[in-house]
Write a protein that holds these residues in place. Structure first.
Motif, short mmCIF file in Angstrom:
data_model
loop_
_atom_site.label_atom_id
_atom_site.label_comp_id
_atom_site.label_asym_id
_atom_site.label_seq_id
_atom_site.Cartn_x
_atom_site.Cartn_y
_atom_site.Cartn_z
N ARG A 18 0.83 -1.19 0.00
CA ARG A 18 0.00 0.00 0.00
C ARG A 18 0.87 1.24 0.00
O ARG A 18 2.02 1.23 0.46
N LEU A 19 0.32 2.34 -0.50
CA LEU A 19 1.07 3.59 -0.56
C LEU A 19 1.56 4.01 0.81
O LEU A 19 2.73 4.40 0.97
N ASP A 20 0.69 3.95 1.83
CA ASP A 20 1.11 4.40 3.15
C ASP A 20 2.24 3.54 3.71
O ASP A 20 3.15 4.03 4.38
N GLN A 21 2.21 2.23 3.41
CA GLN A 21 3.28 1.35 3.87
C GLN A 21 4.59 1.64 3.15
O GLN A 21 5.67 1.66 3.75
N ALA A 22 4.51 1.88 1.84
CA ALA A 22 5.70 2.18 1.05
C ALA A 22 6.31 3.50 1.47
O ALA A 22 7.54 3.63 1.57
N LEU A 23 5.47 4.50 1.74
CA LEU A 23 5.98 5.80 2.17
C LEU A 23 6.73 5.69 3.49
O LEU A 23 7.77 6.33 3.68
N ALA A 24 6.22 4.87 4.41
CA ALA A 24 6.89 4.70 5.69
C ALA A 24 8.29 4.11 5.51
O ALA A 24 9.22 4.45 6.26
N ALA A 25 8.45 3.23 4.53
CA ALA A 25 9.76 2.64 4.26
C ALA A 25 10.67 3.61 3.52
O ALA A 25 11.88 3.66 3.77
N MET A 26 10.11 4.40 2.60
CA MET A 26 10.89 5.31 1.78
C MET A 26 11.31 6.56 2.53
O MET A 26 12.37 7.13 2.26
N PHE A 27 10.48 6.99 3.50
CA PHE A 27 10.75 8.23 4.23
C PHE A 27 10.65 7.97 5.73
O PHE A 27 9.73 8.47 6.41
N PRO A 28 11.60 7.19 6.27
CA PRO A 28 11.52 6.81 7.69
C PRO A 28 11.71 7.97 8.65
O PRO A 28 11.48 7.81 9.85
N GLN A 29 12.13 9.13 8.16
CA GLN A 29 12.31 10.29 9.03
C GLN A 29 10.99 10.90 9.47
O GLN A 29 10.95 11.74 10.37
N TYR A 30 9.88 10.48 8.82
CA TYR A 30 8.56 10.98 9.18
C TYR A 30 7.73 9.86 9.78
O TYR A 30 7.87 8.69 9.40
N SER A 31 6.85 10.20 10.69
CA SER A 31 5.99 9.19 11.31
C SER A 31 4.95 8.71 10.30
O SER A 31 4.60 9.41 9.35
N PRO A 53 -4.49 6.36 0.63
CA PRO A 53 -3.38 5.71 1.35
C PRO A 53 -3.30 4.21 1.09
O PRO A 53 -2.21 3.63 1.12
N LYS A 54 -4.44 3.55 0.82
CA LYS A 54 -4.46 2.10 0.64
C LYS A 54 -4.21 1.68 -0.81
O LYS A 54 -4.25 0.49 -1.12
N GLN A 55 -3.91 2.66 -1.68
CA GLN A 55 -3.64 2.33 -3.08
C GLN A 55 -2.43 1.39 -3.18
O GLN A 55 -1.37 1.65 -2.60
N ARG A 56 -2.59 0.29 -3.92
CA ARG A 56 -1.48 -0.65 -4.10
C ARG A 56 -0.54 -0.14 -5.19
O ARG A 56 -0.99 0.39 -6.21
N LEU A 57 0.75 -0.32 -4.95
CA LEU A 57 1.77 0.16 -5.89
C LEU A 57 2.35 -1.00 -6.69
O LEU A 57 2.35 -2.15 -6.24
N GLN A 58 2.87 -0.67 -7.86
CA GLN A 58 3.49 -1.67 -8.72
C GLN A 58 5.01 -1.64 -8.64
O GLN A 58 5.67 -2.56 -9.08
N GLY A 59 5.54 -0.55 -8.10
CA GLY A 59 6.99 -0.36 -8.09
C GLY A 59 7.41 0.40 -9.33
O GLY A 59 6.93 0.11 -10.43
N GLY A 60 8.27 1.39 -9.16
CA GLY A 60 8.72 2.19 -10.30
C GLY A 60 7.97 3.50 -10.45
O GLY A 60 8.40 4.37 -11.22
N GLU A 61 6.85 3.68 -9.72
CA GLU A 61 6.14 4.96 -9.80
C GLU A 61 6.98 6.08 -9.16
O GLU A 61 7.86 5.83 -8.33
#
Length: 319
Positions: A18-31, A53-61
């Motif tokens: 999910r987008l929110d999960q990917a963002l947490a991994a990509m930008f760990p400096q933010y909660s 937030p629950k949008q599923r990602l394919q990778g590469g976006e």
């Protein structure tokens, strides 16, 4: 309040998340809560579009963040000693002692590295998490890099996401290894114990790779070098436990205390008294995000870990 702008490509190993999960991994400096609120506010776009937030990602976006940053929790500067190994206008490198928590959290409202950094350099209050771009567990010692400016912060976060920061660890593990190896096993939160991480399948875990090399072999323990290809929470601790060689003293993954048959009183006392994971971030190397010069730093293991190694060497020599 300050502007926050980031543009980054979603790693392929985030595909299906999910987008929110990917963002947490990509930008760990933010909660996670802050990132999710930015998504809901429309401050985050994926390939130019606002999504849920629950949008599923394919990778590469391509993910773009254009938001405003307010302090999440007011933190007080505290005069806590720091072992700073390098400092310039853009960043600093420090050697964190075991026992020092990096971020405030439940049960650790203050007395953290973040409080210490704010006392050392007040302008770090203008940066997310006082410039901290990666972390070490409370009882892991060793080297960390901290950003002092927003451009350095943005660049270091991107470098960590691309695995362009080299991190090398020394660890003492249970078992007499005969060679090194590689652990390639996805990691995710434990399905029952929320304090632990665990090896999961590809659908529920994130790619995690640890390379380890044997340095010294003792009668029933080994000193190893670990190099991270990825940087997941508790990665070395979980991976080494997964291959049946948990870190000495690890309270979460170490299992029972193992005493070599016929161990000396000194070794027994040392092993019983070592009550943290025997893990030290000994080397950190990266290209300076602003000056573009190669930088490398090394820090010896702290006294307690050196005493542990010395006791194991003494026991092996007497065998």
């Amino acid at each position: 309040m300050s502007a926050v702008q980031h543009r980054a490509q979603v790693p392929l190993d985030e595909a299906g998340r999910r987008l929110d999960q990917a963002l947490a991994a990509m930008f760990p400096q933010y909660s996670r809560s802050r990132l999710s609120s930015w998504v809901r506010e429309g401050a985050v776009t994926v390939d130019g579009a606002v999504v849920a937030p629950k949008q599923r990602l394919q990778g590469g976006e391509w993910v773009q963040i254009d938001a405003r940053l307010e302090d999440e929790v007011p933190l007080a500067p505290q005069a806590i000693a720091l072992d700073i190994r390098h400092e310039d206008d853009d960043l600093l490198v420090l050697n964190k002692p075991a026992g020092l928590v990096v971020h405030p959290g439940a049960g650790n409202a203050d007395g953290t590295l973040q409080n210490a950094l704010l006392h050392h350099y007040a302008r770090l209050a203008e940066l997310p998490r006082a410039g901290i771009v990666h972390r070490l567990d409370k009882d892991t010692s060793g080297l960390m890099v901290v950003a002092k400016t927003l451009p350095a912060h943005t660049a270091l976060v991107a470098m960590l996401s691309r695995h362009d920061v080299q991190r090398q660890y020394a660890a003492v593990v249970r078992g007499a290894l005969v060679a090194g190896g590689t652990v390639d096993a996805p990691l995710g939160r434990h399905p029952v114990d929320r304090l632990r991480q665990a090896v999961r399948n590809e659908d529920t875990g994130k790619r995690a790779v640890t390379h380890y090399r044997l340095r010294e072999r003792y009668r029933a323990h080994s000193l190893i070098q670990c190099n991270l290809e990825t940087g997941r929470t508790h990665q070395i601790r979980v991976h080494m436990a997964h291959v049946q060689h948990p870190l000495v003293g690890d309270p979460l993954y170490g299992g029972h205390l193992h005493l070599p048959k016929g161990a000396s009183e000194h070794l027994v006392e040392t092993l019983r008294g070592f009550r943290r994971q025997a893990l030290h971030a000994e080397r950190l190397a990266f290209v300076h995000p602003i000056r573009e010069v190669e930088m490398a730093f090394e820090a010896d293991a702290p006294e307690d870990m050196q005493n542990l190694i010395a006791a194991l060497r003494e026991d092996a020599a007497q065998a």
